[in-house]
Design an enzyme around this catalytic site. Sequence first.
Site, PDB file in Angstrom:
ATOM      1  N   TYR A  83     -33.115 -99.876  72.277  1.00 46.61           N
ATOM      2  CA  TYR A  83     -33.077 -98.829  71.544  1.00 46.61           C
ATOM      3  C   TYR A  83     -31.863 -97.693  71.802  1.00 46.61           C
ATOM      4  CZ  TYR A  83     -37.142 -99.758  68.751  1.00 46.61           C
ATOM      5  OH  TYR A  83     -38.388-100.234  67.966  1.00 46.61           O
ATOM      6  N   GLU A 129     -42.362 -95.155  70.150  1.00 48.69           N
ATOM      7  CA  GLU A 129     -43.219 -94.029  70.825  1.00 48.69           C
ATOM      8  C   GLU A 129     -42.357 -92.841  71.323  1.00 48.69           C
ATOM      9  OE1 GLU A 129     -44.698 -97.044  69.505  1.00 48.69           O
ATOM     10  OE2 GLU A 129     -44.072 -97.920  71.518  1.00 48.69           O
ATOM     11  N   GLU A 188     -38.450-101.458  61.332  1.00 46.84           N
ATOM     12  CA  GLU A 188     -39.425-101.538  60.700  1.00 46.84           C
ATOM     13  C   GLU A 188     -39.685-100.684  59.394  1.00 46.84           C
ATOM     14  OE1 GLU A 188     -42.593-100.958  63.396  1.00 46.84           O
ATOM     15  OE2 GLU A 188     -42.766-102.913  64.270  1.00 46.84           O
ATOM     16  N   GLU A 268     -40.074-108.360  68.311  1.00 47.16           N
ATOM     17  CA  GLU A 268     -40.942-107.670  69.327  1.00 47.16           C
ATOM     18  C   GLU A 268     -42.048-108.195  69.488  1.00 47.16           C
ATOM     19  OE1 GLU A 268     -42.128-103.667  68.015  1.00 47.16           O
ATOM     20  OE2 GLU A 268     -39.897-103.022  67.788  1.00 47.16           O
TER      21      GLU A 268
END
Length: 640
Positions: A83, A129, A188, A268
């Site tokens: 990311y 997260e 997502e 994922e």
Amino acid sequence: MPGALVRTFSLLLAPLFLCCASGLRNASWKTFEIDYSRDRFLKDGQPFRYISGSIHYSRVPRFYWKDRLLKMKMAGLNAIQTYVPWNFHEPQPGNYQFAEDHDVEYFIQLAHELGLLVILRPGPYICAEWDMGGLPAWLLEKESIILRSSDPDYLAAVDKWLGVILPKMKPLLYQNGGPIITVQVENEYGSYVTCDHNYLRFLLKRFRYHLGDDVVLFTTDGAQEEFLQCGALQGLYTTVDFGTGHNITAAFLMQRKSEPKGPLINSEFYTGWLDHWGEPHSTVKTEKVASSLYDILARGANVNLYMFMGGTNFAYWNGANTPYAAQPTSYDYDAPLSEAGDLTEKYFVLRKVIQKLKTVEAALDILCPSGPIKSLYPLTFIQVKQYFGFVLYRTTLPQDCSSPTPLSSPLNGVHDRAYVSVDGVPQGILERNSVITLNIMGKAGATLDLLVENMGRVNYGKYINDFKGLVSNLTLNSSILTGWTIFPLDTEDAVYSHLGGWDGQDDSYRGKAHSSSNYTLPAFYVGNFSIFSGIPDLPQDTFIQFPGWTKGQVWINGFNLGRYWPARGPQMTLFVPRHILKTSTPNTVIVLELEHAPCDDNDPKLCAVKFVDRPVISAAVTHNRPSKPVSQHSWLGDMW
Ligand SMILES: *[C@@H]1O[C@H](CO)[C@@H](O)[C@H](O)[C@H]1NC(C)=O
Ligand SMILES: *[C@@H]1O[C@H](CO)[C@@H](O)[C@H](O)[C@H]1NC(C)=O
Ligand SMILES: *[C@@H]1O[C@H](CO)[C@@H](O)[C@H](O)[C@H]1NC(C)=O
Ligand SMILES: *[C@@H]1O[C@H](CO)[C@@H](O)[C@H](O)[C@H]1NC(C)=O
Ligand SMILES: *[C@@H]1O[C@H](CO)[C@@H](O)[C@H](O)[C@H]1NC(C)=O
Ligand SMILES: *[C@@H]1O[C@H](CO)[C@@H](O)[C@H](O)[C@H]1NC(C)=O
């Protein structure tokens, strides 16, 4: 009378694997694209699939980047996924940080230097997260902002950021000589409340503007219909994510609803799980991760292991879930590489799974360079344009076969012998007119392989229209098996292109394949022998013998000497004409043993063939023809 060249030699087991020196390719020829006709990626025109692992450079000090990437490479991964957290790079509006631990370009270059491809997920939103899912907190200065939507203030900030990050990524795209093969847009998005397709369309346009038309852009969503409704968009390739608890068939069927064609991708696949302060540390059992990974790979799918290396939420970078539960500093994730970069038990187990698949696959890449053909029902050799030799038929077990379950060819349609295995465990042999049913065992979803051999076409009588392969359906416990992947095997080209030896290839694979191989699976064995020059009258005609070998095909210096079958007899030796032998360089023997080789790691001398000066073509036979046809179908009556 042939001359006496009597010599034994050891054959090194070397499954056919790997090929192609691609490092020197002209960068402008580099392509990475989706092959919709065959459900796969093509890299420089060659079939390709990735086995990738997630690592976030923002969670690992630059000091350790190389160490962690190397450990990922050594696990057998061919790609990494990362990311790009926007807030990490633009902590205040217009204040950009790309030096030291923030040097994402250097991180990607490093992966490139280590031979890893890169799957880039530059957001703008990333979840992960990570604080605010990677969005900068200063966006909230406009209190009414609708994040992840077409809100003009949000779009303006995103546009400005994309104008900074994407141009830095462009030279690192695969097409431009870099390692980035695919780029994710948003993350997502289907799980978010806004469901704003105009926002996704805006992103698609900006990504294309900055990165060009050639790069594969994709989305990732949970494998559920409602997620895909808001997360998928025409023009972005839809992928799914899921972990060990998920029904893999159902998850990929969900991807197929959005993408009826193209490669299967789990972006994922969870090796572990996230934590919250005040809750027990999450773990996922190694065996579960290993068996799901095997299942995913055995379907030919692409996969990214999330996380392969979790790392640390240094400083204030952790995020939180709702009802409010903040994530702790460690992002270990129960991943194969620990937070501190240590190799865990999970690392070694997953490495083994990857290894197993890679060796088999690499052999298929060489033996079937044009790739497999998919078909609901089996196709004959003729239908796949293969006239001689071998075709591999592969499908998955639709049900658990925990007790012996009959695999049958009720119409005697195995022409002529099929070597059957389930997940690489040999099950036995089906043989035309003599064995039409065989009990097999394996789990639902396991890979069922039948290597079918054409033993020679009928040359007399009314049955000379002799089709080869699986010429009728196979049944498992009386239900027809479907969903075949069919690999026509070009043994001659594979043998020919490997005559120079297996030089320049990755010896680590060879060693491992050797020690873990089950000698009862069909395999290639290769060995060399030298004939001293300067001795008058050498070489001479000779005969090759196969002590301890069972049945197969043999080549010397690429000349196909024919079939050997000492286990059946009466012929025990094959004629070797002297004109194919050389004195100037070592002679190469390649043996394709279909049933059982005499090789034993503890006694390499057994893994040998022998040259003798007299033929043996009249040994006692060890097998009798069945006295009457084994099937009741009357048309079999005069097949002999
Ligand atoms: C690379 O390929 C391009 C397009 O085929 C060609 O124009 C160029 O000259 C090649 N460059 C080199 C260094 O071979
Ligand atoms: C998994 O999903 C497939 C397709 O929906 C279904 O046929 C199969 O029964 C499911 N397997 C299990 C074990 O639930
Ligand atoms: C095979 O099918 C029969 C009848 O449908 C069933 O009773 C039996 O359990 C099945 N066997 C296996 C091993 O699945
Ligand atoms: C297999 O069975 C299906 C369904 O009965 C049939 O349509 C097909 O022709 C059969 N295929 C072969 C190769 O026999
Ligand atoms: C066979 O000999 C060739 C030529 O010397 C060499 O390159 C190759 O590695 C040898 N192969 C084996 C399996 O020993
Ligand atoms: C090889 O296959 C046999 C027969 O299925 C099996 O019993 C044995 O455990 C296998 N050996 C290895 C090393 O996998």
